[in-house]
Design a protein around this motif. Sequence first.
Motif, PDB file in Angstrom:
ATOM      1  N   THR A  57       1.951   3.507  -0.828  1.00 55.26           N
ATOM      2  CA  THR A  57       0.535   3.245  -0.507  1.00 55.26           C
ATOM      3  C   THR A  57       0.388   2.378   0.736  1.00 55.26           C
ATOM      4  OG1 THR A  57       0.252   1.234  -1.842  1.00 55.26           O
ATOM      5  CG2 THR A  57      -0.055   3.339  -2.969  1.00 55.26           C
ATOM      6  N   GLU A  60      -1.073   4.022   3.760  1.00 54.97           N
ATOM      7  CA  GLU A  60      -2.503   4.366   3.853  1.00 54.97           C
ATOM      8  C   GLU A  60      -3.249   3.246   4.571  1.00 54.97           C
ATOM      9  OE1 GLU A  60      -3.670   7.267   2.886  1.00 54.97           O
ATOM     10  OE2 GLU A  60      -2.003   7.951   1.628  1.00 54.97           O
ATOM     11  N   ASN A  64      -8.817   4.005   4.311  1.00 57.68           N
ATOM     12  CA  ASN A  64      -8.607   5.024   3.276  1.00 57.68           C
ATOM     13  C   ASN A  64      -8.588   4.406   1.880  1.00 57.68           C
ATOM     14  OD1 ASN A  64      -8.603   7.241   4.870  1.00 57.68           O
ATOM     15  ND2 ASN A  64      -6.445   7.788   4.545  1.00 57.68           N
ATOM     16  N   ILE A  65      -7.934   3.247   1.778  1.00 58.13           N
ATOM     17  CA  ILE A  65      -7.887   2.596   0.467  1.00 58.13           C
ATOM     18  C   ILE A  65      -9.297   2.171   0.055  1.00 58.13           C
ATOM     19  CG2 ILE A  65      -7.002   0.594  -0.814  1.00 58.13           C
ATOM     20  CD1 ILE A  65      -4.899   2.833  -0.302  1.00 58.13           C
ATOM     21  N   LEU A  68     -11.355   4.854  -1.512  1.00 57.05           N
ATOM     22  CA  LEU A  68     -11.083   5.203  -2.912  1.00 57.05           C
ATOM     23  C   LEU A  68     -12.198   4.699  -3.816  1.00 57.05           C
ATOM     24  CD1 LEU A  68      -7.258   4.476  -3.299  1.00 57.05           C
ATOM     25  CD2 LEU A  68      -8.388   6.716  -3.366  1.00 57.05           C
ATOM     26  N   GLY A  75      -6.710   9.935  -6.982  1.00 61.60           N
ATOM     27  CA  GLY A  75      -6.239  10.122  -5.611  1.00 61.60           C
ATOM     28  C   GLY A  75      -4.740  10.345  -5.495  1.00 61.60           C
ATOM     29  N   LEU A 403      -6.076  11.245   0.357  1.00 60.68           N
ATOM     30  CA  LEU A 403      -5.032  10.367   0.913  1.00 60.68           C
ATOM     31  C   LEU A 403      -3.881  11.180   1.501  1.00 60.68           C
ATOM     32  CD1 LEU A 403      -4.872   7.729  -1.981  1.00 60.68           C
ATOM     33  CD2 LEU A 403      -6.143   7.551   0.175  1.00 60.68           C
ATOM     34  N   ASP A 404      -3.117  10.526   2.361  1.00 64.86           N
ATOM     35  CA  ASP A 404      -1.951  11.199   2.933  1.00 64.86           C
ATOM     36  C   ASP A 404      -0.840  11.339   1.895  1.00 64.86           C
ATOM     37  OD1 ASP A 404      -3.251  11.345   5.346  1.00 64.86           O
ATOM     38  OD2 ASP A 404      -2.473   9.413   6.040  1.00 64.86           O
ATOM     39  N   ASN A 405      -0.744  10.355   1.016  1.00 69.61           N
ATOM     40  CA  ASN A 405       0.258  10.379  -0.060  1.00 69.61           C
ATOM     41  C   ASN A 405       1.681  10.667   0.419  1.00 69.61           C
ATOM     42  OD1 ASN A 405      -1.597   9.617  -1.950  1.00 69.61           O
ATOM     43  ND2 ASN A 405      -1.947  11.668  -2.787  1.00 69.61           N
TER      44      ASN A 405
END
Lengths: 417, 417
Positions: A57, A60, A64-65, A68, A75, A403-405
């Motif tokens: 994480t 990110e 982005n966070i 959420l 996510g 998210l990019d994850n």
Amino acid sequence: MTAKNAFYAQSGGVTAVINASACGVIETARQHKDKIANVYAGRNGIIGALTEDLIDTSRESAENIAALRYTPSGGFGSCRYKLKSLEANRREYERLIEVFKAHDIGYFFYNGGGDSADTCYKVSQLSEKMGFPVQAIHVPKTVDNDLPITDNCPGFGSVAKYIATSTLEASFDVRSMAATSTKLFVLEVMGRHAGWIAAAGALVADQGIPVVTLFPEIEFDHDKFIAAVEAKVEAHGYCTVVVSEGCHYPDGRFLAEQGTRDAFGHAQLGGAAPVVANMVKEAKGYKFHWAVADYLQRAARHVASKSDVEQAYALGKAGVEYALQGHNAIMPTVVRKSSDPYVWEVGEAPLSEVANVEKFMPRDFISEDGYGITEPCREYLYPLISGEDYPPYENGLPKYVTLDNVGVEKKLGPFEV
Amino acid sequence: MTAKNAFYAQSGGVTAVINASACGVIETARQHKDKIANVYAGRNGIIGALTEDLIDTSRESAENIAALRYTPSGGFGSCRYKLKSLEANRREYERLIEVFKAHDIGYFFYNGGGDSADTCYKVSQLSEKMGFPVQAIHVPKTVDNDLPITDNCPGFGSVAKYIATSTLEASFDVRSMAATSTKLFVLEVMGRHAGWIAAAGALVADQGIPVVTLFPEIEFDHDKFIAAVEAKVEAHGYCTVVVSEGCHYPDGRFLAEQGTRDAFGHAQLGGAAPVVANMVKEAKGYKFHWAVADYLQRAARHVASKSDVEQAYALGKAGVEYALQGHNAIMPTVVRKSSDPYVWEVGEAPLSEVANVEKFMPRDFISEDGYGITEPCREYLYPLISGEDYPPYENGLPKYVTLDNVGVEKKLGPFEV
């Protein structure tokens, strides 16, 4: 003390605000880098821990966070997977320890409902039973609102607001049509065992809507139900029925039972609404419409409750804070201090008292005839749906984040779940 | 010229913004008391005119009328009732003239869809054919978006915004669950003949959602459909299906056909979603969820499109202004000047060209494979869902108005409809 990493995972059916809890966990952890170096999220819940499929994480952006907080769903992906007991499946616990050791994980944040509280409780016992030091905190989440001790569960307030709003709007609609057309509107809502969500639909009675509610807590009685609907149609010209998917006959058979079962042998529900609508049509001949809200209700972030969003975030944040204070095997809770004005604070409950306990509607929250709610229930529900917390929009649609994850590099061999 | 009274009625299935048009009609008429003495609303549409059941809108406060702008449904009641031709049922037209004369009505504003445009056109002919001077203006309203000439129909933009938003939210949900649980989500939407509403669901493809859309304009092909869903699940791990209630086989049989028919002999629809979900389950075994939005979609004022609300109001206002300018047998329309930036203005169309003409999705708005939408369709749809226009809330719920609807004293004997 050296900083350890944290593991965070989402479990079970997702909600409109489970990501707000994730946001609370990650943003709070980021403020304590001296103690929590990084938050690794499980890709698809605990499965991600078992398969060493961890999401970094820290990759990110803060933006982005933060997004959420207003993005529904899970996510990082969720899962339906319940760990067996240590005795029954020691292999899985050994694997968890192996993964936690490999990635220097000292905190375990599990965001889920009743089954997940049980998993989290089992993980919390790893230190004692297997000599591995991990602090396990359960962050509550369930639209079913059926966890004990906490006044309510993040996720419920928003689905309640969605169902109450939708019931109100659809009832206005059928009221308009009733003179020459539809006289009965049936809305099916979630709630396999507990009628909390259905109760939210019953709130519209306060706005003069004739509504008959079918709870899983009350055994279904065909003739009594038809008489209740008929009385509303006679008095108001129309009637709205809110039916829980879990509504059932005295013998336990669900109204919705379609004869199919899911992988776990649970009856696959969905379809109580058409069953009920046709039942009334056969008895009284009313033209009907019906809706099944299904995922729309638990994903409806666009009409989330502000108090729900705030609590989801606060309990994620509190989870991290309790962990930093050295707590283990607990769940942050919502403690209600006052209903009007609504005042609440964060408390905590031992997981040993949470795991595998379901909270149903108290009988005195349901009206004597079984088809409505009482004043104590109204007083309980209104604060939970209070306030609006709209997501940003772009091109006419909510601007939710994906998210990019990015995965964490694996250090171990594969594991079969 | 002495002031005459106006008759206003709501017809057919109601929408999230038909009351915004009523608001436009009444507020504008109130600004021209020299020409329009009062607006009488038909209780339950044209039935109210036939039975002399008129509502005195002057008894409603300015505040209540203003609240119609953000209240879904038909505030005066609607009906499903289509006047026959003058030749087939002269009695009804004579009655209308009798009622209009008794209450000094010189303006007829009819707020509805295709069938209502036909009724309005017939009423507009009363002056010519029966020597009674009345100006008839049709204010368009239909979630189906199937009226000709106007670029779009008030009511559609809001249902489109609701469906696109709900499809997006539920798709995020199933994406979270797909690894171990639900891989298919099916949402059934309105649209018996035209796929405009389903097309709105297809917009989520722009956000990376794998969506397969089933339009009434495209004959259903089982094997091709299953292959399309399978390809999405293979590529993305899950798939969302948006199915029109009017989706049908080449022989005309609806997917949703339940074998029951309504009072007019129309097949009673609802239930395409479970049919489609089970079809995929049988072919591919995917765990599924499905929802039927039904009335929730057309009543969802809480997530209305701002451009839709503005147009609904503007066309009601324009209807009155055209009437004051002496126009008859027309419908105010939305004329699009530009899509980006979105610029529109009010125009007018002769009712003779509107009545009984249905506008379907152009074939070039649907992708070649029949399961998605094209760039011209996107360009058409986005402006219609643009902007938010939230209702006020009280105690966590939208604060919608229920009018007093005080009746006008009757001057005539009863009439059987």
